[in-house]
Design a protein around this motif. Structure first.
Motif, PDB file in Angstrom:
ATOM      1  N   GLY A  95      -0.297 -31.543  33.862  1.00 36.62           N
ATOM      2  CA  GLY A  95      -0.087 -32.804  34.568  1.00 36.62           C
ATOM      3  C   GLY A  95      -1.307 -33.313  35.307  1.00 36.62           C
ATOM      4  N   TYR A  96      -2.475 -32.714  35.047  1.00 36.15           N
ATOM      5  CA  TYR A  96      -3.704 -33.145  35.708  1.00 36.15           C
ATOM      6  C   TYR A  96      -4.569 -33.937  34.731  1.00 36.15           C
ATOM      7  CZ  TYR A  96      -2.598 -30.265  39.721  1.00 36.15           C
ATOM      8  OH  TYR A  96      -1.973 -29.747  40.828  1.00 36.15           O
ATOM      9  N   SER A  97      -5.110 -35.033  35.200  1.00 38.03           N
ATOM     10  CA  SER A  97      -5.961 -35.873  34.369  1.00 38.03           C
ATOM     11  C   SER A  97      -7.411 -35.398  34.450  1.00 38.03           C
ATOM     12  CB  SER A  97      -5.869 -37.334  34.811  1.00 38.03           C
ATOM     13  OG  SER A  97      -4.587 -37.849  34.561  1.00 38.03           O
ATOM     14  N   THR A  98      -8.196 -35.817  33.468  1.00 37.50           N
ATOM     15  CA  THR A  98      -9.614 -35.444  33.423  1.00 37.50           C
ATOM     16  C   THR A  98     -10.441 -36.655  33.014  1.00 37.50           C
ATOM     17  OG1 THR A  98      -9.447 -34.724  31.114  1.00 37.50           O
ATOM     18  CG2 THR A  98      -9.154 -33.031  32.824  1.00 37.50           C
ATOM     19  N   CYS A  99     -11.727 -36.556  33.280  1.00 35.38           N
ATOM     20  CA  CYS A  99     -12.672 -37.559  32.789  1.00 35.38           C
ATOM     21  C   CYS A  99     -13.976 -36.838  32.456  1.00 35.38           C
ATOM     22  CB  CYS A  99     -12.932 -38.642  33.837  1.00 35.38           C
ATOM     23  SG  CYS A  99     -14.059 -39.932  33.234  1.00 35.38           S
ATOM     24  N   PRO A 100     -14.326 -36.767  31.173  1.00 37.01           N
ATOM     25  CA  PRO A 100     -15.593 -36.120  30.802  1.00 37.01           C
ATOM     26  C   PRO A 100     -16.758 -37.068  31.056  1.00 37.01           C
ATOM     27  CG  PRO A 100     -14.457 -36.892  28.834  1.00 37.01           C
ATOM     28  CD  PRO A 100     -13.562 -37.213  29.999  1.00 37.01           C
ATOM     29  N   MET A 101     -17.580 -36.739  32.023  1.00 35.56           N
ATOM     30  CA  MET A 101     -18.693 -37.618  32.394  1.00 35.56           C
ATOM     31  C   MET A 101     -19.997 -37.110  31.792  1.00 35.56           C
ATOM     32  SD  MET A 101     -17.810 -38.437  36.401  1.00 35.56           S
ATOM     33  CE  MET A 101     -17.758 -36.689  36.865  1.00 35.56           C
ATOM     34  N   GLU A 102     -20.591 -37.943  30.949  1.00 42.86           N
ATOM     35  CA  GLU A 102     -21.902 -37.635  30.386  1.00 42.86           C
ATOM     36  C   GLU A 102     -22.998 -38.447  31.058  1.00 42.86           C
ATOM     37  OE1 GLU A 102     -22.184 -36.917  26.026  1.00 42.86           O
ATOM     38  OE2 GLU A 102     -20.146 -37.743  26.001  1.00 42.86           O
ATOM     39  N   GLY A 103     -22.604 -39.422  31.852  1.00 39.20           N
ATOM     40  CA  GLY A 103     -23.585 -40.228  32.568  1.00 39.20           C
ATOM     41  C   GLY A 103     -23.928 -39.585  33.901  1.00 39.20           C
ATOM     42  N   PHE A 104     -25.009 -38.816  33.931  1.00 42.54           N
ATOM     43  CA  PHE A 104     -25.456 -38.188  35.181  1.00 42.54           C
ATOM     44  C   PHE A 104     -26.943 -37.893  35.087  1.00 42.54           C
ATOM     45  CE2 PHE A 104     -23.685 -34.872  32.438  1.00 42.54           C
ATOM     46  CZ  PHE A 104     -24.713 -33.954  32.362  1.00 42.54           C
ATOM     47  N   ASP A 105     -27.550 -37.703  36.242  1.00 45.89           N
ATOM     48  CA  ASP A 105     -28.977 -37.402  36.340  1.00 45.89           C
ATOM     49  C   ASP A 105     -29.146 -35.886  36.268  1.00 45.89           C
ATOM     50  OD1 ASP A 105     -31.597 -36.817  37.290  1.00 45.89           O
ATOM     51  OD2 ASP A 105     -31.677 -38.730  38.352  1.00 45.89           O
ATOM     52  N   GLU A 106     -29.557 -35.402  35.116  1.00 46.89           N
ATOM     53  CA  GLU A 106     -29.630 -33.948  34.908  1.00 46.89           C
ATOM     54  C   GLU A 106     -30.658 -33.292  35.837  1.00 46.89           C
ATOM     55  OE1 GLU A 106     -30.685 -30.860  31.275  1.00 46.89           O
ATOM     56  OE2 GLU A 106     -29.732 -32.778  30.798  1.00 46.89           O
ATOM     57  N   LYS A 107     -31.750 -33.967  36.093  1.00 46.48           N
ATOM     58  CA  LYS A 107     -32.782 -33.397  36.961  1.00 46.48           C
ATOM     59  C   LYS A 107     -32.249 -33.191  38.372  1.00 46.48           C
ATOM     60  CE  LYS A 107     -37.598 -34.030  38.385  1.00 46.48           C
ATOM     61  NZ  LYS A 107     -38.817 -34.892  38.247  1.00 46.48           N
ATOM     62  N   ARG A 108     -31.535 -34.182  38.901  1.00 48.02           N
ATOM     63  CA  ARG A 108     -30.961 -34.052  40.241  1.00 48.02           C
ATOM     64  C   ARG A 108     -29.794 -33.067  40.252  1.00 48.02           C
ATOM     65  NH1 ARG A 108     -33.377 -38.993  40.461  1.00 48.02           N
ATOM     66  NH2 ARG A 108     -34.278 -39.568  42.502  1.00 48.02           N
ATOM     67  N   LEU A 109     -29.082 -32.987  39.127  1.00 53.17           N
ATOM     68  CA  LEU A 109     -27.976 -32.030  39.047  1.00 53.17           C
ATOM     69  C   LEU A 109     -28.478 -30.609  39.276  1.00 53.17           C
ATOM     70  CD1 LEU A 109     -24.952 -31.503  38.303  1.00 53.17           C
ATOM     71  CD2 LEU A 109     -25.735 -31.190  35.938  1.00 53.17           C
ATOM     72  N   LYS A 110     -29.650 -30.303  38.751  1.00 53.75           N
ATOM     73  CA  LYS A 110     -30.208 -28.956  38.875  1.00 53.75           C
ATOM     74  C   LYS A 110     -30.624 -28.629  40.296  1.00 53.75           C
ATOM     75  CE  LYS A 110     -31.744 -28.718  34.077  1.00 53.75           C
ATOM     76  NZ  LYS A 110     -32.876 -28.642  33.127  1.00 53.75           N
ATOM     77  N   LYS A 111     -30.751 -29.647  41.136  1.00 51.20           N
ATOM     78  CA  LYS A 111     -31.068 -29.410  42.543  1.00 51.20           C
ATOM     79  C   LYS A 111     -29.816 -29.131  43.365  1.00 51.20           C
ATOM     80  CE  LYS A 111     -35.210 -32.339  42.476  1.00 51.20           C
ATOM     81  NZ  LYS A 111     -35.858 -33.541  43.052  1.00 51.20           N
ATOM     82  N   ILE A 112     -28.655 -29.501  42.816  1.00 47.99           N
ATOM     83  CA  ILE A 112     -27.397 -29.342  43.551  1.00 47.99           C
ATOM     84  C   ILE A 112     -26.624 -28.113  43.097  1.00 47.99           C
ATOM     85  CG2 ILE A 112     -25.139 -30.418  43.978  1.00 47.99           C
ATOM     86  CD1 ILE A 112     -26.550 -33.126  43.776  1.00 47.99           C
ATOM     87  N   LEU A 113     -26.630 -27.858  41.796  1.00 50.37           N
ATOM     88  CA  LEU A 113     -25.901 -26.705  41.251  1.00 50.37           C
ATOM     89  C   LEU A 113     -26.880 -25.631  40.796  1.00 50.37           C
ATOM     90  CD1 LEU A 113     -23.158 -28.464  39.065  1.00 50.37           C
ATOM     91  CD2 LEU A 113     -23.061 -27.805  41.483  1.00 50.37           C
TER      92      LEU A 113
END
Length: 244
Positions: A188-206
């Motif tokens: 019963g949980y919805s999802t949204c696959p997001m491909e629009g993101f800044d990969e370089k900044r993602l690596k600074k957060i995760l």
């Protein structure tokens, strides 16, 4: 399911599965309610049941529930409304884990003894197939071998480069991602696959492993009031299917 199940039982399963698939839509708005950990774990277990090349399972997942990190991810996801979900799972393809995966298959084999053919495959065949060497030098040599051997008989032509290893990992990880989305939908949980993101900044957060490829950030949660914004559109089946 019992392999000897009757046709009517399969028909019932097919109807249930069609309903599940048809109900899955990419949600753009989520309620603030947290997703229980028991459900997250169940869905991740179902994701891991996806098929993968040589059963090497070249994927990993980072489950983000911390409010501070979630807020940072909103900016990384370019301000998408779906990024305000109470749960985001980074789905990562792992072309770098084939060596440890070969060892794990043998270590975790579900029988008392590992069959000789399995032991040989994961100690010899798979390492030869997936080891591209430093800067891909082994892959270069294998590509020349394939050109020669492939003249007279069918041969395994990929992956024989570092780029092909990335594609190899992404293909299997995409299968796991689909399992993951359908699993959440079944709860019963919805999802949204997001491909629009800044990969370089993602690596600074995760804390992403160096060789990991983030193929999507999956937003998860109970659907909000305006979760679905547009009607479903799919191209006619015959447009993309050839019957031979």
């Amino acid at each position: 399911m019992n392999p000897l199940a009757s046709h009517s039982e399969f028909s019932e399963s097919a109807t249930t599965f069609r309903s599940l698939v048809e109900s899955r839509r990419a949600a753009r708005q989520f309620a603030a309610e947290a997703v229980p950990e028991t459900i997250i774990r169940d869905c991740l277990e179902l994701a891991a049941l996806a098929p993968s090349s040589c059963n090497l399972q070249p994927w990993s997942f980072q489950v983000v529930r911390d409010p501070a990190r979630l807020q940072q991810l909103q900016q990384v996801c370019l301000g998408q409304s779906a990024a305000r979900a109470p749960l985001i799972i980074a789905v990562l393809a792992r072309p770098d884990t084939w060596r440890s995966a070969c060892a794990d298959v043998l270590k975790l084999w579900p029988e008392a003894a590992v069959p000789r053919v399995i032991d040989r495959f994961y100690k010899e065949t798979a390492p030869f197939q997936y080891n591209q060497g430093w800067m891909g030098w082994r892959g270069f040599i294998k590509r020349q071998m394939v050109r020669v051997l492939g003249y007279k008989r069918p041969v395994m032509r990929t992956p024989n480069s570092l780029m092909q290893m990335r594609l190899w990992a992404v293909k299997s990880t995409a299968l796991a991602a689909q399992n993951l989305m359908l699993a959440f939908q079944s709860h019963g949980y919805s999802t949204c696959p997001m491909e629009g993101f800044d990969e370089k900044r993602l690596k600074k957060i995760l804390p992403l492993p160096k060789e990991a490829i983030p193929i999507m950030l999956l937003a998860v949660g109970l659907p909000g009031v305006h979760a679905i914004r547009n009607p479903r559109l799919r191209f006619p089946l015959e447009q993309n299917v050839t019957w031979l």
